[in-house]
Enzyme design. Structure first.
Site, PDB file in Angstrom:
ATOM      1  N   GLN B 222     -13.242  11.633  -9.428  1.00  0.00           N
ATOM      2  CA  GLN B 222     -12.225  11.112 -10.339  1.00  0.00           C
ATOM      3  C   GLN B 222     -12.860  10.667 -11.658  1.00  0.00           C
ATOM      4  OE1 GLN B 222     -10.238   8.909  -6.556  1.00  0.00           O
ATOM      5  NE2 GLN B 222      -9.526   8.117  -8.502  1.00  0.00           N
ATOM      6  N   ARG B 369      -5.380   3.159  -4.786  1.00  0.00           N
ATOM      7  CA  ARG B 369      -4.159   3.188  -5.579  1.00  0.00           C
ATOM      8  C   ARG B 369      -3.819   1.816  -6.138  1.00  0.00           C
ATOM      9  NH1 ARG B 369       0.990   7.169  -4.425  1.00  0.00           N
ATOM     10  NH2 ARG B 369       1.583   7.250  -6.601  1.00  0.00           N
ATOM     11  N   CYS B 370      -4.806   1.151  -6.698  1.00  0.00           N
ATOM     12  CA  CYS B 370      -4.521  -0.115  -7.369  1.00  0.00           C
ATOM     13  C   CYS B 370      -5.642  -0.452  -8.319  1.00  0.00           C
ATOM     14  CB  CYS B 370      -4.323  -1.246  -6.367  1.00  0.00           C
ATOM     15  SG  CYS B 370      -5.824  -2.014  -5.769  1.00  0.00           S
ATOM     16  N   GLU B 739       0.490   2.945  -9.801  1.00  0.00           N
ATOM     17  CA  GLU B 739       0.137   2.127  -8.654  1.00  0.00           C
ATOM     18  C   GLU B 739       1.086   0.970  -8.364  1.00  0.00           C
ATOM     19  OE1 GLU B 739      -4.548   3.074  -9.318  1.00  0.00           O
ATOM     20  OE2 GLU B 739      -3.713   1.328 -10.271  1.00  0.00           O
TER      21      GLU B 739
END
Ligand SMILES: Cc1cc2nc3c(=O)[nH]c(=O)nc-3n(C[C@H](O)[C@H](O)[C@H](O)COP(=O)(O)OP(=O)(O)OC[C@H]3O[C@@H](n4cnc5c(N)ncnc54)[C@H](O)[C@@H]3O)c2cc1C
Lengths: 290, 793
Positions: B222, B369-370, B739
């Site tokens: 990523q 996801r945060c 998110e």
């Protein structure tokens, strides 16, 4: 996820397949839907020298009903065929279980008979077959024999077939009188194996139960045969009292263990609740029909 | 001339179809595992079966004998190149291949490189490792014990299993607030270990070319630029000789931010064999060894005035980081942005104390996801708020209304020092309450109870900090957290855009083009977007923490504006007027006072290559490096209605309403997709998902039969609503949304189930709220805490 080396056979007749099994003295495995065998190969839980793929054998996909009402399920009948079957009206236990086995993707490939052979203590079909008093037809080098479903599962992932036998068919006898039944399963998610599930099958004459069958999945080291337990219903009508008695007897027959899906007492409670729900549903719909 | 219709050219606000889907749904995506290089070898990794053990010996001789095996690697192979250990993103070290001990089940012990993966896998079985087992620590509470075995005996000066103590806030002011409280409300929670579990696992193909000295690595990353920097440091290769290519990614969710041993192994294997070497892990390896999320014990309390006003907040966290401190997070903050808790509430004083520990579990507390531990912070916040309202006997919505930061209070400085800048929290609350039918719910609940049915309603409201960062405060291993975009407009007015972010499902190829379309009037279909190749993309920090739109997205707008500024000069030249007399409308410059006389952006592009005014450089390209002045602060208000089956503990979602204010929406369809996906993950965590360990450190949850991913069958429907408060400092007013739903979602589900069962006296059931736990709470009225037990009786 890479299996060990194996050789692959694709016989075109049961006789040929049996001969290959016979020649390989326990080193060969039958491949039906592959939904259990392939993962086991990839995880190297199973490393057979040969894989005998029976999918090329014609004429095993059927499920049909004889004139006397006996249901016959061929070795290549898929879960999905039963889910969308239109001829299971007299087999409500099977009809209700069909859409609860695995997930829609697995159901397109996995076979009813393969599931029985796999003898997973959490498998759904074994429970229905034991409750219904079904039989498995095995074919070996010396011909065919019948094995009662109750005798077919010997232990976790162990069935009663000899190394050189193939299960070619499962049969379910017709009910004497009216066939009633149901299947309930507690799962955490679609495609999950049962935390606890209950199969019930009754033959009813008027409103009196003449035969009662029951088996459980997920609550023991193998499929639990609760036929004896539920036989308290025989000769009785379904009412609050008889239902309670049966539910308690079946719950007592469960052998659940505590694990991350729940405590043993919780699972036993679920069994009792599900037996009660299945029998109450039957009683209610019978009442409405009457 | 009729002005351009922005929606028609796929500009801002257009629910443009995702261009990347065109190849994905045709099976034409190109993932790491799809890439085949000539002469490529394959590596398989041997993992430790035990959680804590001294390695007495490793015998690889039989593995070398397997035909087709090219190389067998152990910790010694790595150590000879000084690569047995590598740095983590949190200034710790992590073993690449174990030399001294194994410290978690699944740790990398040896590797086989062979002609194909089957051979490599066969050879793994031939490696004999002798382990001397050591006592195992599976949670941070055990890790605190003075007689706990020392997990990191490799580190000088490490005398206990503690990694850090960290605190923030004003302790004295908080103590004073508690002294004045009418009521003190407490809660004690565990946020279970979960796993991002992207559909595509991690993998790499390293291709070292000795003749040129160039190392090319195709990698599931990523953040490819951070990897390039790290590889330069670790492998001591010159940075310009390293090319990291992150092709299509099958999801990331934070899992693909860290650097994993497998990458390093494939790189060294390629250097040693002078062949390309592919490593692709299987699902179980991904679940047991790569970056997990959460795993934090959270306790705290609120000081409350009788009228409902919150006076102060105390919070204490004890976090489990596994065997190596490999959290991917900004350097300054040891427990991520945990101190963003309560940012949407007006609270005068707050104090947070955090402790982190090593355990014999997999490393890598990633921001699943945060934005770096924000999920834990907001879950704690909303469970605490729920408990406090109950303790005061106040209505849940009313209690929030009393304490939410008002529209007129922005910019608002939180007790922990964050600056929130905009929002309409009260409006979001009202929209949701109306949609869920809150006003009639109590009556509905009572009537249902008479029929033996247990209904519950849960609310979760929060604002979270996105878009790390601004470079004053946010860096990862010293690299400042800005981001970048480079836009090249070709002669015919078509363009290519590259950014330092890396899409992995967010749809950058679609939305970035929409930003350019909005800024320049070039149709989105005329713009191709490329990311992930460090030889071609401008330097950026990658995609995680919802930072792409806030940071890289802003850079896209700024690069477009630079292009527009140059195009304006060209337009003036073409129209033979001075630049001051030029006006802009979407896609076109015209002469002030004479709208008919104009040139399009495409005309300017052509002129940039064919008719440039004197003194101006030819060409039409530009790059922007964007350093955001502040974080962005989207707001979410979620409402969930459930029915609990009292006999089984099974709960069903009857209705779920999500109101999101993520600022200006670039592509509403993609925003909705993000919210639905996030809510699905939130539902999974609340309902079924966790990774736990038995006493011996065996990982339970190492496959998809145990680690449950919800399917479309059980996932409830979600009703989505929007409120738009533009971000005041972002060039296009966007705040980010990737998110919000995973962060705010879990508490909505849990609060709803608790509301249905708390009449029994139970105050808390820890996630996941599996039927057996809900049933037990209902039966006993007692709290259910910690991970589900895993041992059989
Ligand atoms: C994701 C997933 C979820 C699942 N969930 C469930 C579930 O909820 N409930 C459930 O009951 N099952 C579940 N299953 C298992 C599934 O039902 C399998 O299809 C079934 O267990 C095996 O049938 P099969 O035809 O695929 O057999 P295979 O995998 O081909 O074979 C299984 C075993 O039986 C043997 N065998 C198969 N057919 C014969 C035969 N005719 N004669 C002799 N031996 C034979 C094989 O040698 C092998 O040992 C799940 C599977 C998956 C992958």
């Amino acid at each position: 996820m890479y299996p060990s080396r194996f050789s692959y056979d694709a016989p075109t007749s049961v006789e040929e397949a049996v001969a290959i099994l016979d020649q390989n003295g326990g080193e060969a495995k039958v491949l039906a839907g592959g939904q259990s065998l392939i993962p086991m190969l990839k995880l190297r839980f199973a490393s057979p020298a040969r894989v005998v793929d029976i999918n090329g054998i014609p004429g095993l996909e059927y499920h049909s009903i004889d004139a006397d009402g006996t249901l016959r399920i061929g070795a290549l009948c898929r879960h999905e065929d039963l889910e969308f079957s239109t001829i299971l009206g007299n087999f409500p236990t099977l009809a209700q279980a069909a859409s609860l086995v695995a997930d829609p993707i697995v159901r397109t490939r996995g076979t009813f008979v393969g599931s029985l052979c796999h003898a997973d203590p959490q498998g759904d079909w074994s429970a229905t077959m034991i409750a219904l008093g079904g039989k498995i037809i095995a074919q070996g080098p010396n011909g065919r024999r019948e094995i009662a479903a109750s005798d077919f599962v010997l232990g976790p992932f162990v069935n009663a077939l000899a190394f050189n036998e193939i299960a070619v068919e499962a049969t379910v006898p017709p009910a004497k009188g009216k066939a009633l039944g149901g299947y309930l399963k507690l799962e955490r998610r679609v495609g999950d194996f049962a935390t606890a599930s209950v199969a019930v099958a009754l033959d009813v004459d008027g409103d009196v139960v003449t035969r009662a069958g029951c088996a459980l999945a997920g609550v023991g080291g193998r499929t639990i045969d609760a036929n004896d337990a539920i036989s308290v219903l025989v000769g009785k009508t379904l009412n609050e009292e008889s239902i309670k008695e049966a539910a308690e007897a079946v719950a007592a027959a469960a052998e659940p263990r505590t694990d991350h899906r729940g405590s043993s007492s919780y699972k036993r409670h679920i069994v009792e609740t599900f037996v009660t729900r299945i029998l109450s549903n039957i009683a209610n719909s019978e009442q409405k029909a009457a | 001339m009729a002005p351009l219709d922005e929606l028609k050219i796929g500009g801002m606000g257009a629910s443009r179809r995702r261009v990347e889907d065109n190849r994905f749904i045709r099976g034409k995506g190109r993932y790491v595992d799809d890439i085949v290089l000539p002469g490529m070898l394959h590596v398989e990794i041997l993992r430790s079966p035990v959680a804590h053990a001294r390695i007495k010996s490793i015998d690889t001789s039989a593995a070398w004998e397997v035909p087709g095996v090219r190389l067998v690697m152990t910790g010694e192979t790595m150590a000879a190149r000084n690569l047995a250990w590598m740095p983590t993103l949190s200034y710790d070290t992590q073993a690449v291949l174990a030399t001294d001990k194994v410290r978690f089940q699944g740790q990398e012990v040896a590797a086989v490189v062979a002609d194909n993966p089957y051979i490599a896998r066969d050879a793994l079985d031939k490696i004999v490792v002798e382990y001397e087992q050591l006592p195992v620590i599976v949670n941070p509470i055990q890790a605190q014990s003075p007689d706990a075995p020392l997990i990191r005996d490799d580190k000088e000066n490490q005398t206990s299993n503690k990694i850090f103590d960290w605190e923030i806030g004003d302790k004295e002011a908080t103590d004073r607030a508690f002294a004045q409280a009418d009521v003190v409300s407490k809660i004690d929670l565990h946020y279970p270990r979960s796993h991002p579990s992207p559909l595509e696992t991690c993998g790499s193909i390293a291709d070292y070319d000795r003749s040129s000295g160039k190392l090319t690595v195709y990698m599931t990353s990523q953040a490819p630029h951070i990897v390039r920097a790290a590889v330069a440091m670790v492998a001591e290769l010159p940075e310009h000789m390293i090319r990291i290519i992150s092709p299509d990614l099958g999801g990331g969710f934070g899992n693909k931010v860290p650097i994993y041993p497998g990458y390093v192994i494939s790189i060294l294997a390629s250097i040693l064999t002078e062949r390309p070497v592919k490593w692709v892990e299987d699902k179980s390896s991904n679940l047991i060894s790569t970056g997990f999320g959460r795993d934090v014990y959270l306790e705290g309390e609120l000081a409350l005035r009788k009228d409902g006003k919150i006076l102060g907040m105390r919070m204490h966290t004890i976090s489990d980081h596994g065997a190596f401190f490999a959290d991917a997070q900004p350097t300054k903050f040891k427990i991520g942005l945990m101190h963003s808790a309560f940012a949407c509430y007006d609270i005068p004083a707050a104090h947070l104390v955090s402790e982190g520990y090593y355990t014999n579990k997999a490393p890598g507390g990633v921001a699943y996801r945060c934005s770096f531990r924000v999920t834990e912070a907001m879950f704690f916040q909303e469970r605490m708020v729920h408990a406090a309202a109950n303790d005061l006997g106040m209505d849940q919505a009313e209690f929030r209304r009393v304490n939410l930061v008002g529209d007129d209070m922005f910019p608002y400085r939180t007790a922990f020092g964050f600056l929130t800048d905009s929002g309409q929290y009260g409006k979001c609350l009202d929209v949701g309450l109306e949609a869920i039918g809150y006003s009639t719910f109590k009556q509905e609940q009572e009537e249902a109870r008479k029929r033996g049915k247990l209904l519950g309603i849960g609310i979760s409201t929060m604002t979270e900090p996105l878009g790390a960062g601004n470079s004053r405060e946010y860096d990862i291993i010293g690299i400042k957290m800005f981001d970048s975009a480079e836009l090249r407009v070709h002669m015919t007015g078509k363009a290519i855009l590259r950014t330092g972010a890396k899409t992995q499902g967010q749809g950058h190829e679609t939305t970035w083009a929409q930003i350019v379309a909005h800024e320049l009037g070039i149709p989105a279909d005329d713009i191709v977007v490329e990311e992930g190749d460090t030889d071609t993309a401008p330097f950026g920090m990658g995609t995680y923490a919802s930072r792409s739109t806030p940071v890289a997205g802003a850079a896209v707008a700024m690069a477009s504006r630079k292009i527009r500024a140059k195009a304006r000069k060209i337009a003036a030249h073409l129209l033979e007027v001075s630049e001051e007399d030029i006006e802009w409308e979407l896609g076109r410059f015209y002469v002030r006072g004479n709208q008919e006389r104009g040139v399009t952006i495409q005309d300017c592009a052509l002129a940039a290559y064919s008719n440039v005014p004197d003194g101006l450089e030819p060409g039409l390209e530009n790059t922007s490096y964007y350093d955001p002045p502040n974080l962005t602060w989207p707001f979410a208000a979620y409402f969930c209605k459930v029915e609990v089956d009292a006999q089984t503990g099974v709960w069903d979602v009857l209705n779920f309403v999500a109101v999101d204010d993520c600022g200006v929406r670039i592509n509403p369809m993609i925003v909705e997709g993000q919210v639905m996906g996030g809510l699905t993950e939130a539902y999974a965590m609340a309902n079924m998902q966790y990774i736990t360990f038995d006493e011996e450190g065996n990982c339970i949850g190492a496959n998809y039969m145990d680690y449950l991913i919800p399917t479309s069958w059980e996932t409830p429907g979600f009703e989505l609503h929007e409120v738009v408060t533009p971000c005041p400092h972002h060039p296009i007013g966007a705040k980010g949304v990737g998110e919000c739903a995973t962060v705010a979602g879990p508490a909505a589900f849990v609060n709803a189930v608790m509301n249905a069962i708390e009449h029994t006296g139970v105050r808390n059931v820890d996630m996941p709220l599996m039927p057996n736990r809900v049933y037990e709470a209902l039966q006993t009225g007692k709290n259910i805490s910690g991970m589900p037990p895993v041992l059989s009786d």
